[in-house]
Enzyme design. Sequence first.
Site, PDB file in Angstrom:
ATOM      1  N   HIS A 169      23.729   8.973 -23.100  1.00  0.00           N
ATOM      2  CA  HIS A 169      22.411   8.639 -23.642  1.00  0.00           C
ATOM      3  C   HIS A 169      22.026   9.587 -24.776  1.00  0.00           C
ATOM      4  O   HIS A 169      21.558   9.162 -25.829  1.00  0.00           O
ATOM      5  CB  HIS A 169      21.372   8.699 -22.522  1.00  0.00           C
ATOM      6  CG  HIS A 169      19.954   8.603 -23.003  1.00  0.00           C
ATOM      7  ND1 HIS A 169      19.384   7.413 -23.397  1.00  0.00           N
ATOM      8  CD2 HIS A 169      19.003   9.555 -23.172  1.00  0.00           C
ATOM      9  CE1 HIS A 169      18.138   7.639 -23.788  1.00  0.00           C
ATOM     10  NE2 HIS A 169      17.880   8.927 -23.654  1.00  0.00           N
ATOM     11  N   LEU A 209      23.602  18.233 -27.219  1.00  0.00           N
ATOM     12  CA  LEU A 209      22.602  18.704 -26.248  1.00  0.00           C
ATOM     13  C   LEU A 209      21.349  19.229 -26.957  1.00  0.00           C
ATOM     14  O   LEU A 209      21.433  19.760 -28.053  1.00  0.00           O
ATOM     15  CB  LEU A 209      23.196  19.803 -25.369  1.00  0.00           C
ATOM     16  CG  LEU A 209      24.168  19.353 -24.279  1.00  0.00           C
ATOM     17  CD1 LEU A 209      24.560  20.526 -23.420  1.00  0.00           C
ATOM     18  CD2 LEU A 209      23.564  18.259 -23.417  1.00  0.00           C
ATOM     19  N   GLN A 266      22.826  26.644 -23.821  1.00  0.00           N
ATOM     20  CA  GLN A 266      23.043  25.411 -24.570  1.00  0.00           C
ATOM     21  C   GLN A 266      24.080  25.621 -25.677  1.00  0.00           C
ATOM     22  O   GLN A 266      24.948  24.767 -25.893  1.00  0.00           O
ATOM     23  CB  GLN A 266      21.711  24.958 -25.166  1.00  0.00           C
ATOM     24  CG  GLN A 266      21.656  23.479 -25.516  1.00  0.00           C
ATOM     25  CD  GLN A 266      20.275  23.075 -25.973  1.00  0.00           C
ATOM     26  OE1 GLN A 266      19.846  23.411 -27.077  1.00  0.00           O
ATOM     27  NE2 GLN A 266      19.556  22.353 -25.124  1.00  0.00           N
ATOM     28  N   GLU A 291      24.246  -5.301 -27.042  1.00  0.00           N
ATOM     29  CA  GLU A 291      23.980  -4.332 -25.974  1.00  0.00           C
ATOM     30  C   GLU A 291      25.250  -3.992 -25.225  1.00  0.00           C
ATOM     31  O   GLU A 291      25.572  -2.845 -25.004  1.00  0.00           O
ATOM     32  CB  GLU A 291      22.940  -4.919 -25.014  1.00  0.00           C
ATOM     33  CG  GLU A 291      22.928  -4.322 -23.623  1.00  0.00           C
ATOM     34  CD  GLU A 291      22.523  -2.869 -23.602  1.00  0.00           C
ATOM     35  OE1 GLU A 291      23.071  -2.128 -22.787  1.00  0.00           O
ATOM     36  OE2 GLU A 291      21.688  -2.469 -24.409  1.00  0.00           O
ATOM     37  N   ASP A 327      25.025   2.777 -17.737  1.00  0.00           N
ATOM     38  CA  ASP A 327      23.564   2.767 -17.732  1.00  0.00           C
ATOM     39  C   ASP A 327      23.050   1.660 -18.648  1.00  0.00           C
ATOM     40  O   ASP A 327      23.722   1.282 -19.614  1.00  0.00           O
ATOM     41  CB  ASP A 327      23.037   4.127 -18.192  1.00  0.00           C
ATOM     42  CG  ASP A 327      21.591   4.350 -17.778  1.00  0.00           C
ATOM     43  OD1 ASP A 327      20.998   3.435 -17.192  1.00  0.00           O
ATOM     44  OD2 ASP A 327      21.049   5.440 -18.047  1.00  0.00           O
ATOM     45  N   ASP A 346      26.355   4.470 -22.248  1.00  0.00           N
ATOM     46  CA  ASP A 346      24.976   4.055 -22.504  1.00  0.00           C
ATOM     47  C   ASP A 346      24.884   3.584 -23.943  1.00  0.00           C
ATOM     48  O   ASP A 346      25.710   3.957 -24.786  1.00  0.00           O
ATOM     49  CB  ASP A 346      23.988   5.199 -22.252  1.00  0.00           C
ATOM     50  CG  ASP A 346      22.558   4.691 -22.093  1.00  0.00           C
ATOM     51  OD1 ASP A 346      22.373   3.461 -22.041  1.00  0.00           O
ATOM     52  OD2 ASP A 346      21.623   5.509 -22.010  1.00  0.00           O
TER      53      ASP A 346
END
Length: 875
Positions: free
Chosen positions: A850, A875, A625, A686, A718, A650
């Site tokens: 996201h 992440l 990571q 949105e 998404d 997203d």
Amino acid sequence: MEDRPLPRGRGALIQELLRKREEERTIGGRPDPQEQPTEAPKPRGRAALLKKIQEKKQKLVGAADSSVSAIEPSTSGTQATTSIASPAPSTTSKEIQEVTETLSQVSFQERETVFYKGETGKPLRASSNYIRLNIQKDGGVFEYEVQFNPDLDAKNRRVKLVSTVVREQLGGIPRVFDGGSVLYLPKKITDASQMFTATIPGPDGDQTLSCTFIYKKKKSHADRECLHLYNCLFKRIMYILLYTQMGRNYYDTHHGSLIPQHKLEVFPGFAVTVDELEDGLMLCLDTQHRVLRTQTAYDLFNELRAVDPRRFKEMANSSIIGSCILTKYNNKTYTVHDIAWDMNPMDTFPTRDGGSISFVQYYKNQYDITIKDTEQPLLINRKNVSQSGSKEKVEKIVCLIPELSNMTGLTDEMRSDFKVMKDVAQYTRITPNQRINALRTYLENIKKSPEAQKVLSDWGLAIAQNPIDLHARQLDNEIIYFGNNQVQTNNNADWNRAVGENKVTGPVDIFNWIVFFTDRDAKNAQMFAQTMMKLAPVMGCRINQPRPIKLPNDRTETYMTYCQENIDKNTQIVVFICPTMRTDRYSVIKKICCTQIPVASQVINSRTLGNPSKVRSIIQKIALQMNCKLGGTLWTVRFPFKGWMICGIDVYHGSKSEKTSVCGFVASMNETVSRWFSLAKFQDKELGDYLKETFIKALDRWKMENGSFPSKVVVIRDGVGDGQLDHCKRYEIEQLEGVLRDLELPVQICFIVVQKRINTRIFTQGREGYENPPPGTIIDYDISRKYLRDFFLVPQNVRQGTVNPTHYIVLHDTINLKPDHTQRLCYKLCHLYYNWPGTIRVPAPCQYAHKLAALVGQHIKKTPSAVLNDRLFYL
């Protein structure tokens, strides 16, 4: 005439573009001789329909040309005049009525069915949670227009008259009447129009009125009104079968399962939806579960008062306002909007007869319930309801008694408790076989219920007794490419072991890094640093000894001070080993490292490093990571194209008090689709408002990295529901296309919408009955949408419960990708999320977008520094 102001902004830009286009089309001020007039294209779709209507009009009113003179210019003298004659008296209302009747008979063509079917892959025998609905011969939904004589203004009197006519003169057949002028019947009663007379009570006694039913057309099953009607019919059936509606779904409150050790009760139920799909009219029946706390709002009040009497009201407001409660005496759910601290059950409210009654007496009379505590406050629910005879809605306030209101859902503490979630999962995480059995039990209950059967037969419907069979395909397994090796994935679609044995594709050396820790975690910090250095050769990089900094305490202010004093421009990454997981501390750390002092950061909970048997594999995942957060890459798959940019979008929404949302935009920056450029923008809606700005920056960055603009762009979006598809097409896609037009780039775009929150379930038939389909399973027929280019993909493997497929909709495509290519591309992208050595439910760019939007919206609350845009710092 006043001079018009010169155009500014967009108007000036449009005027300049038109001027340039006119100059290009002319040569020396004359038309280009090579430019030939082109034949106008034949009208299609709505244009063809309008042309057809216009032709009908012209044929019927052609005779009126003699009575209505044409516009004739007079050229006498130097000034031309135009005279328009008035229509002659021969144009009667009868002719207008003939035109209207003829236009009502014009058939509206249905949209053409879209076939978006691939061919590659291994065929599979599959089933789903869809049940076919058959329309009986001569059955359907027939639309009529209702005209009243004399005209009635009151909606309740219109409904009363129509109900009386249908009951007394049409045999009481089912009907749906909106109270205005539209009536739906399950059978055809006339080809043109029919007048009825009936007597209904009025303000001055009984009154005889007439109404005319004018036949309009037979509705298509795919019509919006038809589908709404069918959904209402199944809502009625759910009530007949004694299911209780909670939110959008229906639950069996008579067969709940108690979990006494956690004071919880689980109700089984269904999500029920009727839709017109590619293979006909279908009922989607998905098993759902509702977790109800046996704790009432009154019990929660007592618990909070015992914890902190001084902050009781503040804690009660934050715990209850906004939550959903269930009142078992009428099996209804309410959202708590406020707490009336100045009211109690002894207060009175007005009744319909003009009197008043106390809440205590009302519940005793109505439900035979005795309220024990007469000093408790009341819960307030507000909703807007339609008022009779008016289009405006009025606010209705419902007062609820805390001791009669059960809390629903799980608290944050329960969700973080492993034991609670494990016990709840025994009831909510069910296998494919259990889902099919529940579905068949529901169908058997409908079959045994004469009342439910009558609801269906009245409207010409018949329901099948088994779920439908599907034509499924399984795509080939992918090959994962590492820095020094390649690994073939299996049907589990994970390569966890291979990650620990192979070098990464893009290793980053770590020479200058810091580890912050408190005194209690000194040993953990030392062990973490030593393990990181040992793992470096396996990854294919070098990691030096970090600079250890011990903090005197774990206060938030201490972290802020030490970060500002010790992090400099040469620091590559900072690691924080925290004794506990606190959201406020985590937010402060991320805000400092992402905005004030831009540097990659890694926060580790001390408990994570506490298990000696698993610590090596855990630190290895942390090391991978950290490599990504420094701009490195871990693995990739083969993509058979060059010059393509893959984007993911997203949007994160906070609480209702937060008016803004965060749009995460992620774009690939290399041929192997392994390096990403990330941007986060705050917005008010949105659908992305700032796509133009982010898209331009991504294109510029691609050109900087690769020397030219991308040849093609694939955007995967998404979080768009069915109701937003048209708006997304006209609003978001237009922004992206507008950027390409402004930059004059011949770049083609494919825009794909991803939907995760769906009720579709897919099962394969195995030796032990129904089981989860393998990763790579594609469904692009039978249950796909009739008018959309869409498909379902099962990308991942699950070991418990039932796998959730993902729904893909190709909303716009100038690349003209074949269905096989689109499906394969989406499946490949599900392999590239670097936080998990396996496939995930959505394509990696969507998951990255996201994660970015959630981090910025929940913790950072500001736009991250541009220094971090080319790294996966979130992440």
